[in-house]
Design a protein around this motif. Structure first.
Motif, short mmCIF file in Angstrom:
data_model
loop_
_atom_site.label_atom_id
_atom_site.label_comp_id
_atom_site.label_asym_id
_atom_site.label_seq_id
_atom_site.Cartn_x
_atom_site.Cartn_y
_atom_site.Cartn_z
N ALA A 422 -44.12 -72.44 -19.39
CA ALA A 422 -44.76 -71.57 -18.39
C ALA A 422 -45.83 -72.00 -17.52
O ALA A 422 -45.79 -71.79 -16.71
CB ALA A 422 -44.29 -70.11 -19.44
N LEU A 423 -46.24 -73.07 -18.87
CA LEU A 423 -48.10 -73.91 -18.11
C LEU A 423 -47.64 -74.10 -17.21
O LEU A 423 -48.82 -74.59 -16.85
CB LEU A 423 -48.00 -73.80 -19.89
N HIS A 424 -46.65 -75.00 -17.17
CA HIS A 424 -46.96 -76.29 -16.44
C HIS A 424 -45.63 -75.42 -14.30
O HIS A 424 -45.50 -75.74 -13.88
CB HIS A 424 -45.05 -76.61 -15.86
N GLY A 425 -45.69 -73.99 -14.50
CA GLY A 425 -45.05 -73.33 -13.46
C GLY A 425 -43.40 -72.76 -13.96
O GLY A 425 -42.71 -72.77 -12.38
N PHE A 426 -43.06 -73.20 -15.18
CA PHE A 426 -41.14 -72.89 -15.04
C PHE A 426 -41.56 -72.22 -15.91
O PHE A 426 -40.26 -72.54 -16.72
CB PHE A 426 -40.63 -74.91 -16.06
N GLY A 427 -41.68 -70.87 -15.97
CA GLY A 427 -41.64 -70.02 -16.86
C GLY A 427 -40.51 -68.86 -16.36
O GLY A 427 -40.57 -68.86 -15.32
N GLY A 428 -39.39 -68.73 -17.50
CA GLY A 428 -38.61 -67.55 -17.05
C GLY A 428 -37.08 -67.94 -17.01
O GLY A 428 -36.75 -68.90 -17.07
N ASN A 429 -36.10 -67.08 -17.67
CA ASN A 429 -34.95 -67.02 -17.76
C ASN A 429 -33.88 -67.80 -17.09
O ASN A 429 -33.08 -67.99 -17.05
CB ASN A 429 -34.21 -66.10 -18.80
N LYS A 430 -34.78 -67.18 -15.47
CA LYS A 430 -33.79 -67.92 -14.52
C LYS A 430 -34.39 -69.32 -13.65
O LYS A 430 -33.67 -69.45 -12.58
CB LYS A 430 -33.39 -66.21 -13.68
N CYS A 431 -35.53 -69.66 -14.79
CA CYS A 431 -35.94 -70.50 -13.51
C CYS A 431 -35.23 -71.66 -14.38
O CYS A 431 -34.70 -71.93 -14.84
CB CYS A 431 -37.04 -70.79 -14.10
N ASN A 432 -34.47 -72.45 -12.14
CA ASN A 432 -33.45 -73.13 -12.68
C ASN A 432 -34.72 -74.96 -11.79
O ASN A 432 -34.25 -76.24 -12.07
CB ASN A 432 -32.47 -73.92 -12.13
N GLY A 433 -36.01 -74.06 -12.13
CA GLY A 433 -36.32 -75.85 -11.73
C GLY A 433 -36.96 -77.12 -12.32
O GLY A 433 -37.17 -76.69 -12.99
N THR A 434 -37.17 -77.72 -11.77
CA THR A 434 -37.58 -78.71 -12.63
C THR A 434 -38.60 -80.33 -11.70
O THR A 434 -38.92 -80.89 -12.52
CB THR A 434 -35.84 -79.97 -12.93
N ASN A 456 -48.14 -61.91 -15.05
CA ASN A 456 -46.72 -62.47 -14.96
C ASN A 456 -46.81 -63.08 -16.56
O ASN A 456 -45.36 -63.47 -16.84
CB ASN A 456 -47.47 -63.77 -14.16
N ASN A 457 -48.28 -63.13 -17.41
CA ASN A 457 -47.94 -63.01 -18.50
C ASN A 457 -47.29 -62.43 -19.33
O ASN A 457 -46.44 -63.24 -19.65
CB ASN A 457 -49.47 -63.72 -19.00
N GLU A 458 -47.25 -61.26 -19.22
CA GLU A 458 -46.02 -60.15 -19.74
C GLU A 458 -44.84 -60.37 -19.13
O GLU A 458 -44.04 -60.02 -20.03
CB GLU A 458 -46.62 -58.82 -19.58
N LEU A 459 -44.82 -60.75 -18.30
CA LEU A 459 -43.75 -60.71 -17.68
C LEU A 459 -42.81 -61.66 -18.43
O LEU A 459 -41.33 -61.27 -18.33
CB LEU A 459 -43.43 -60.67 -15.98
N LEU A 460 -42.72 -63.27 -18.50
CA LEU A 460 -43.10 -63.89 -19.90
C LEU A 460 -42.85 -63.52 -20.56
O LEU A 460 -42.38 -64.94 -21.95
CB LEU A 460 -43.22 -65.00 -19.24
N ARG A 461 -42.69 -62.76 -21.75
CA ARG A 461 -42.79 -62.50 -22.75
C ARG A 461 -42.04 -62.96 -23.16
O ARG A 461 -41.57 -63.22 -24.28
CB ARG A 461 -43.16 -61.06 -23.32
N ASP A 462 -40.67 -62.19 -22.95
CA ASP A 462 -39.28 -62.77 -23.74
C ASP A 462 -38.69 -63.66 -23.30
O ASP A 462 -38.10 -64.42 -23.75
CB ASP A 462 -38.02 -61.61 -22.62
N PHE A 463 -39.65 -64.50 -22.16
CA PHE A 463 -38.75 -66.18 -22.05
C PHE A 463 -39.97 -67.07 -23.42
O PHE A 463 -39.15 -67.86 -23.85
CB PHE A 463 -39.80 -66.54 -20.82
#
Length: 869
Positions: A422-434, A456-463
């Motif tokens: 997430a700190l590198h910009g790949f946060g999220g359960n549906k993120c497939n970026g590499t 975005n921080n709160e959006l990423l809590r479950d991740f």
């Protein structure tokens, strides 16, 4: 056993029946039952005085002190010190919701807990120090308890390992006829809110002429208390906060080779506070004290059933079943610290430092909602046995017990790799970026450590936050057989009593963790490894009691235990005497050697928990992981115990005094993580550091390394005054410590007397603990007043004095007769514990009080309605 042809001895026994170190049970004047009392295997006709120091608490005594459960009894015992019965987020990683006994402050593993004289399974989870214990919260409902007998000297020769400091024996009711229902509500009568509701039911009765049954069930619902609700808590800060701090590699110097740490420029504006270290590092501090749970939410169910029946004129059979389940939740910080110092790339859109930096903090901090940790403890137990009489005066008994304790632990923590992603910009359960071009694009999100309010921080809590799940199980099976008699041979004082027996124990533990936890995937709790361990123990023991004269009895016992490949074998004796000097005075004494074998966990287990660590490299203090590995080469710790006592009883006056002395060697303990770091802060195998230079894990082990020498005096006094206004019964009970010396692994001895002993093998050791009580009864009315005192002691870490703790408890009850139901008895009880709302004395630790000594619950009022029918 003393034969009945010694009237002087028997008469004195009966006179002393009311002393606090005594217990006698006589069914009828013409029919005396032979019984076995804690501290001896030999059946006796009457035992109202013992060569060992025994404290007996009846069910009515539990009611008088306002005890809601066994934990409340343990708390007021003056000879108990250092039990871990308060929920403490920092020193009870996994044992929240349990309670234990710590006689003489010699460790929670050093007191043997029995139920009706039979061993209990140890908790599947161990303390942060790796100590195993019996969870007294999982025993039996309070209404099922007839009395609690506490043997306060070493008893390994009688009962085997774990009876080093003494024995606590819970004895259930065998005389209840009818039903009892009890409803109790208590609430915190102070700032903040915390209440509990408890419902107990017990039924007992005879089935025909030859059987008796007892059934009891209890349900407790308890709400939580956070330190945010009290006015005495002081800040407890972590240098890992949010707002956080950042390690800047380009500012490295000789004092900070991995880079200079700087606090977030908006630290104070966003609710943090800045701390400056001596080597120019600055940290944004987070106050986590308000989120510490002093009392957790609990839903506890206990059930117990026991049946006894006479199989024949000479044989009695019994069986019992027990079940307990405690579901607990407690609030903790919004998120735990991230110990691995993840990187924040220069490409992060909010990075103001124009280079890659490391984040020192936690993803959620000031102003964010707390996290919830969950725990579930389940204990089940089945036992049966047979007692019989071989011939006149010769008895036999055999028993078998199988028990299990299962603990499901579910704290929540930061998933290391997910937070880094997430700190590198790949946060999220549906993120497939590499690739770098996909960072922060579409369903891939950046976590922003520079702005706590970024949506975005709160959006990423479950991740970012995941479930640490562990399932631990402890099992025990015990078979025991004993033959006892009252006439081995005759000496000048009468017949020699004897007992001989065998015991077989099988103990095992299993810890299973989810795949994330096994892979050390968490940023603070790290993780843990699956493991299993087991051992069996074989023992033989014998005991004799010899009446040398009409007034002098001596005893001897010996026990041999074989632990096979784990713990070796050991033989321990015990010697005792009882001298009835006059009709009013008796003297007693015991000397024994005792042992405590390493637990299965200490031999074969793995334990990872967090600990407070001061880094000698930069002087910062924070939390880190402490992983401890079991050692199969550990040996039993050994001890010598001496007790000399005196009982004076005249008319309604009773006075007891005991001098006791324990000397421990090869004390089983966990290495001090701080000592490991101080010895070599850059040891690559024992002190694991992150790429930013912060400590993430300290590897320690269980060792036989230390010694404890302690001695003291117990005093008990009571009497009764009868008047036209009712009966007044004052009582005094106190323990005064004379010595509490601690020797560390290097051989250096420190004086632990009157000290907190936070970073030693010892426990808090106030010199004086005790209470003065007054009971008044007049017909249907009854009242109790208790003044309790814990002396001041010293914080050996900060060298600050810890104030004395004095509380006042009051209670009134009235027997309302058949008000609610015909052929019944209704009793109403009202009481207040800690009437003056005394706060626990301040201690310079996180939470502001000593959870092993102080009580954070404040003033509590309660009302209890009991119906017997």
């Amino acid at each position: 056993m003393m034969s009945n042809n010694h009237p002087k001895l028997l008469s004195l026994f009966c006179i002393m029946a009311m002393t606090t170190t005594a217990y006698a049970e006589v069914q009828e004047q013409t029919s005396i039952e032979t019984i076995t009392v804690t501290g001896s295997r030999i059946k006796r006709s009457v035992q109202s005085e013992s060569s060992s120091p025994i404290s007996s608490t009846e069910l009515s005594d539990l009611a008088d002190i306002g005890a809601n459960d066994v934990r409340d009894l343990i708390e007021v015992l003056p000879f108990n010190a250092g039990s871990q019965n308060n929920s403490d987020n920092l020193t009870q990683n996994f044992t929240v919701g349990t309670s234990n006994v710590n006689l003489r402050g010699l460790g929670v593993s050093s007191t043997l807990v029995l139920l009706n004289g039979i061993r209990q399974v140890t908790s599947a989870v161990v303390t942060d120090q790796g100590a195993s214990f019996v969870d007294t919260a999982s025993l039996v409902p309070a209404l099922a308890i007839k009395r609690v007998e506490i043997l306060k000297d070493g008893a390994s020769a009688i009962y085997g390992s774990d009876a080093v400091a003494g024995v606590v024996n819970f004895i259930t009711r065998d005389d209840l006829e009818g039903a009892e229902v009890q409803y109790e509500y208590r609430t915190r009568w102070s700032e903040g809110s915390q209440d509990e509701t408890k419902i107990d039911f017990a039924y007992g009765g005879y089935v025909g002429d030859s059987a008796h049954m007892l059934f009891a069930v209890s349900f407790l619902e308890r709400s939580s208390l956070l330190l945010d609700e009290v006015d005495w808590v002081k800040p407890a800060t972590s240098s890992f906060g949010n707002p956080g701090s950042f390690v800047i590699p380009s500012l490295a110097d000789e004092n900070n080779p991995n880079g200079l740490t700087v606090a977030d420029p908006n630290c104070e504006a966003n609710g943090g506070s800045v701390s400056q270290s001596s080597n120019d590092n600055s940290f944004c501090l987070f106050d986590f004290a308000p989120q510490i749970t002093a009392v957790p939410n609990e839903d506890r169910l206990q059930a117990y059933a026991r049946a006894l029946w006479d199989w024949s004129d000479t044989t009695r059979m019994w069986a019992e079943f027990g079940y307990a389940r405690n579901k607990i939740s407690r609030e903790v910080s919004p998120s735990f610290p991230v110990l691995n110092a993840p990187s924040v790339l220069v490409s992060h859109p909010d990075n103001p430092y124009e280079e890659d930096v490391f984040f020192r903090g936690r993803p959620y901090g000031v102003g964010k909602p707390t996290e919830i940790n969950y725990y579930d403890h389940t204990t089940s137990r089945f036992a049966f046995g047979v007692d019989g009489e071989i011939s006149d005066g010769i008895y036999w008994q055999a028993s078998f017990v199988a028990a299990a304790n299962d603990a499901l632990v579910n704290p929540r923590d930061v998933i290391t790799d997910n937070f880094q992603a997430a700190l590198h910009g790949f946060g999220g359960n549906k993120c497939n970026g590499t690739t770098a071009s996909e960072a922060g694009v579409g369903e891939c999100y950046y976590f922003n450590p520079f702005d706590p309010q970024d949506p975005n921080n709160e959006l990423l809590r479950d991740f970012i936050i995941g479930d640490y799940i562990g399932d631990a199980e402890s099992e025990m099976r015990v078979f025991e057989a004993v033959i006892t008699g009252d006439s081995l041979f005759e000496v000048a004082g009468g017949d020699v009593g004897y007992a001989i027996g065998i015991q077989y124990r099988d103990e095992s533990i299993t810890n299973v963790y989810d795949s994330f936890t096994q892979q050390d995937s968490f940023a603070f709790l790290i993780g843990n490894q699956n493991f299993t361990g087991e051992r069996d123990v074989k023992a033989v023991f014998a005991e004799v009691l010899m009446p040398i004269t009409e007034n002098l009895e001596i005893g001897a016992a010996v026990r041999y235990e074989d632990y096979g490949d784990f713990g070796g074998d050991t033989t321990n004796p015990k010697f005792s005497f009882l001298w009835l000097a006059s009709d009013t005075l008796s003297l007693r004494g015991t000397f024994s050697t005792s042992f405590r074998a390493p637990s299965v966990h200490q031999l074969q287990g793995v334990q990872t928990n967090f600990a407070n660590i001061t880094d000698p490299e930069d002087g910062s203090t924070t939390f880190g992981g402490n992983r401890t590995i079991g050692d199969p080469d550990l040996v039993p710790e050994t001890s010598e115990a001496l007790n000399l006592g005196l009982t004076y009883s005249y008319d309604e006056y009773a006075f007891d005094i005991d001098y006791w002395d324990f000397s421990f060697e090869d004390v089983l303990t966990r290495e001090s993580h701080q000592a490991v770091v101080n010895a070599n802060p850059n040891d690559p195998t024992r002190v694991i550091r992150t790429s930013a230079g912060t400590i993430s894990i300290v590897n320690t082990k269980f060792v036989n390394a230390e010694a404890i020498d302690t001695s003291g005096i117990d005093i008990n006094a009571s009497t009764i005054y009868q008047s036209d206004f009712g009966d007044f019964s004052p009582q005094l009970t106190a323990t005064y410590l004379l010595r509490y010396d601690l020797m560390d692994a290097s051989g250096q001895t420190t004086d632990g007397l009157g000290q907190l002993n936070l970073n030693t093998v010892g426990n808090p050791s106030p010199r004086l603990r005790g209470s003065i009580g007054l009971n008044w009864s007049n017909g249907i009315h009854r009242a109790n007043v208790f003044i309790r005192h814990v002396a001041s002691y010293n914080n050996d870490v900060s060298d600050e004095s810890i104030d004395a703790f004095n509380t006042l408890d009051v209670q009134y009850s009235v027997n309302m007769g058949q008000v609610l139901k015909g052929d019944s008895e209704t009793k109403l009880t009202l009481g207040v514990i800690n009437v003056t709302d005394e706060a626990p004395p301040y201690v310079a630790v996180a939470g502001s009080y000593d959870p092993r000594t102080g009580d954070p619950r404040g003033r509590r009022a309660y009302a209890k309605l009991q119906i017997s029918f």
